[in-house]
Design an enzyme around this catalytic site. Structure first.
Site, PDB file in Angstrom:
ATOM      1  N   ARG A  52      -3.661 -10.141   4.461  1.00 36.74           N
ATOM      2  CA  ARG A  52      -4.031 -10.160   3.041  1.00 36.74           C
ATOM      3  C   ARG A  52      -2.827  -9.631   2.262  1.00 36.74           C
ATOM      4  O   ARG A  52      -2.482  -8.465   2.403  1.00 36.74           O
ATOM      5  CB  ARG A  52      -5.268  -9.286   2.838  1.00 36.74           C
ATOM      6  CG  ARG A  52      -5.800  -9.290   1.425  1.00 36.74           C
ATOM      7  CD  ARG A  52      -7.045  -8.414   1.322  1.00 36.74           C
ATOM      8  NE  ARG A  52      -7.536  -8.388  -0.036  1.00 36.74           N
ATOM      9  CZ  ARG A  52      -7.033  -7.618  -0.987  1.00 36.74           C
ATOM     10  NH1 ARG A  52      -6.038  -6.797  -0.737  1.00 36.74           N
ATOM     11  NH2 ARG A  52      -7.532  -7.662  -2.207  1.00 36.74           N
ATOM     12  N   LYS A  69       0.823  -1.216   0.000  1.00 39.66           N
ATOM     13  CA  LYS A  69       0.000   0.000   0.000  1.00 39.66           C
ATOM     14  C   LYS A  69       0.853   1.261   0.000  1.00 39.66           C
ATOM     15  O   LYS A  69       2.008   1.251   0.412  1.00 39.66           O
ATOM     16  CB  LYS A  69      -0.993  -0.034   1.165  1.00 39.66           C
ATOM     17  CG  LYS A  69      -2.133  -1.004   0.828  1.00 39.66           C
ATOM     18  CD  LYS A  69      -3.307  -0.932   1.749  1.00 39.66           C
ATOM     19  CE  LYS A  69      -4.388  -1.881   1.214  1.00 39.66           C
ATOM     20  NZ  LYS A  69      -5.398  -2.196   2.218  1.00 39.66           N
TER      21      LYS A  69
HETATM   22  N1  HH2 Z   1      -7.356  -3.917   0.624  1.00 42.20           N
HETATM   23  C1  HH2 Z   1      -7.696  -3.904  -0.675  1.00 42.20           C
HETATM   24  C2  HH2 Z   1      -8.758  -4.685  -1.145  1.00 42.20           C
HETATM   25  N2  HH2 Z   1      -9.448  -5.493  -0.307  1.00 42.20           N
HETATM   26  N3  HH2 Z   1      -9.805  -6.368   1.860  1.00 42.20           N
HETATM   27  C3  HH2 Z   1      -9.486  -6.396   3.161  1.00 42.20           C
HETATM   28  N4  HH2 Z   1     -10.154  -7.195   4.005  1.00 42.20           N
HETATM   29  N5  HH2 Z   1      -8.463  -5.625   3.676  1.00 42.20           N
HETATM   30  C4  HH2 Z   1      -7.740  -4.791   2.884  1.00 42.20           C
HETATM   31  O1  HH2 Z   1      -6.856  -4.085   3.414  1.00 42.20           O
HETATM   32  C5  HH2 Z   1      -8.051  -4.720   1.495  1.00 42.20           C
HETATM   33  C6  HH2 Z   1      -9.110  -5.540   1.004  1.00 42.20           C
HETATM   34  C7  HH2 Z   1      -6.930  -3.038  -1.621  1.00 42.20           C
HETATM   35  O2  HH2 Z   1      -5.850  -3.710  -2.188  1.00 42.20           O
HETATM   36  P1  HH2 Z   1      -5.813  -4.470  -3.615  1.00 42.20           P
HETATM   37  O3  HH2 Z   1      -6.898  -5.493  -3.721  1.00 42.20           O
HETATM   38  O4  HH2 Z   1      -4.455  -4.999  -3.825  1.00 42.20           O
HETATM   39  O5  HH2 Z   1      -6.048  -3.359  -4.694  1.00 42.20           O
HETATM   40  P2  HH2 Z   1      -7.335  -2.840  -5.431  1.00 42.20           P
HETATM   41  O6  HH2 Z   1      -8.328  -2.416  -4.416  1.00 42.20           O
HETATM   42  O7  HH2 Z   1      -6.827  -1.693  -6.265  1.00 42.20           O
HETATM   43  O8  HH2 Z   1      -7.875  -3.959  -6.269  1.00 42.20           O
END
Ligand code: HH2
Length: 259
Positions: free
Chosen positions: A238, A203
Site C-alpha cells: 500500500r 510512515k
Molecule cells: N496504513 C494506513 C491506512 N490504512 N491499510 C492497510 N491495510 N495497511 C496500512 O499499513 C495502512 C492502511 C495509514 O496511512 P495513510 O492512509 O497514508 O494515512 P492516514 O491514516 O493518516 O489517512
C-alpha cells in the site's frame, strides 16, 4: 495498491484530494503509474486521529469510489465501518481494507454477502490510543496469532479463503523495533498462507531511522521498506508513490524469483 485519502488530516496526503475532481485526477495518475488497486479512504487513522462519523465518511468517499471504479481498476475502500463499506461496495468497490480487522460486528456479514475481498489488518487499540506505550513480548508471534484468529473469524462468517489477505499493520500500535521486527520477519506472517499486504509508505518510523525526514521526504526509505517487504513475501504494497515503487520492486521481484 495506491493510496487515495479523501480526508483533511491524513498524515501524508491530507487535504489534497478533498475535492472529488482532484481525487479523480489522482486516481487516474496512479492508474497510469501502474497501480493494480486504488485504496480510497475517508478517515485518517494516523495516531491520535479523531473518529469521523459515518455520513461524513460516506460523503467524502462515494464520489471518489465511483470515479476510481470507472477507470477499470479494482477499488478498495479503507474503512472500519460496515455501513460505509456496504455503500462503497454498492458504488463499485470490490475490496474492503479494514484496519480494525472486523472491529465492527456487522462487517463480516457485509463482506460475505457481497463477495468482496477483505484485508484484515492488525492494530493494537484504536488510532486514538494505539501509540500510548504499546508493548509486546514477541511482536511477530502476537501479530501472527491475532491475524490467524481474525482469519478464522472471517471464514466462520462466510468470507471465502480466496478473498482474504492479512496485514501486520506497521505503525498501528507498534514501536520502532516492532515495525522493524515485523518487516524483517515477514515470512513468519506470510506462513499464515494468506496474501500479505504491507503499508510502510512514508510512515514515521522511516523518518526515525533517517534524519527525521518529513512524510514527503520519505521516498527513499519507503522504497527500501517496499523492497524488504517484497523479499519477505509481501503480495501487495500500500503506497503513495506508485511509479517509483514499481521501479524499485521490479528488482526485488526478480530477486525473489531466483531465491
Ligand atoms: N496504513 C494506513 C491506512 N490504512 N491499510 C492497510 N491495510 N495497511 C496500512 O499499513 C495502512 C492502511 C495509514 O496511512 P495513510 O492512509 O497514508 O494515512 P492516514 O491514516 O493518516 O489517512
Amino acid at each position: 495498491m495506491g493510496v487515495l485519502n479523501v480526508t483533511p488530516d491524513s498524515f501524508s496526503d491530507g487535504g489534497r484530494y478533498l475535492d472529488a475532481d482532484a481525487a479523480a485526477r489522482r486516481a487516474e495518475e496512479m492508474a497510469a503509474e501502474g497501480a493494480d488497486v486504488l485504496d480510497v479512504g475517508g478517515e485518517s487513522t494516523r495516531p491520535g486521529a479523531p473518529p469521523v462519523d459515518e455520513a461524513e465518511e460516506r460523503r467524502r468517499i462515494l464520489p471518489v469510489v465511483r470515479a476510481a471504479a470507472r477507470l477499470g481498476l479494482p477499488v478498495s475502500v479503507d474503512t472500519s465501518k460496515a455501513a460505509v463499506a456496504a455503500a462503497a461496495l454498492d458504488a463499485g468497490a470490490v475490496i474492503v481494507n479494514d484496519v480494525s480487522a472486523l472491529g465492527d460486528p456487522l462487517m463480516a456479514e457485509v463482506v460475505a454477502a457481497s463477495g468482496a475481498g477483505l484485508v484484515l489488518m492488525h492494530m493494537k487499540g484504536t488510532p486514538r490510543t494505539m501509540q500510548d506505550d504499546p508493548r509486546y513480548d514477541d511482536v511477530v508471534a502476537e501479530v501472527r496469532e491475532a491475524l490467524a484468529e481474525r482469519l478464522a473469524a472471517a471464514r466462520a462468517a462466510g468470507v471465502g479463503v480466496e478473498r482474504l489477505a492479512v496485514d501486520p499493520g506497521l505503525g498501528f500500535g507498534k514501536r520502532l523495533e516492532d515495525n522493524l521486527d515485523l518487516l524483517a520477519r515477514l515470512p513468519e506472517i506470510a506462513a499464515l498462507g494468506a496474501p500479505v499486504v504491507v503499508g510502510a509508505s512514508r510512515k514515521s518510523f522511516l523518518g526515525r531511522l533517517g534524519a527525521g525526514e518529513t512524510p514527503a521526504e520519505r521516498l527513499e526509505g519507503s522504497l527500501a521498506a517496499a523492497v524488504a517487504a517484497v523479499l519477505g513475501g509481501a503480495a501487495m504494497l500500500r503506497v503513495h508513490d506508485v511509479a517509483a515503487t514499481r521501479r524499485a520492486t521490479a528488482i526485488a521481484d526478480a530477486l525473489r524469483g531466483r531465491a
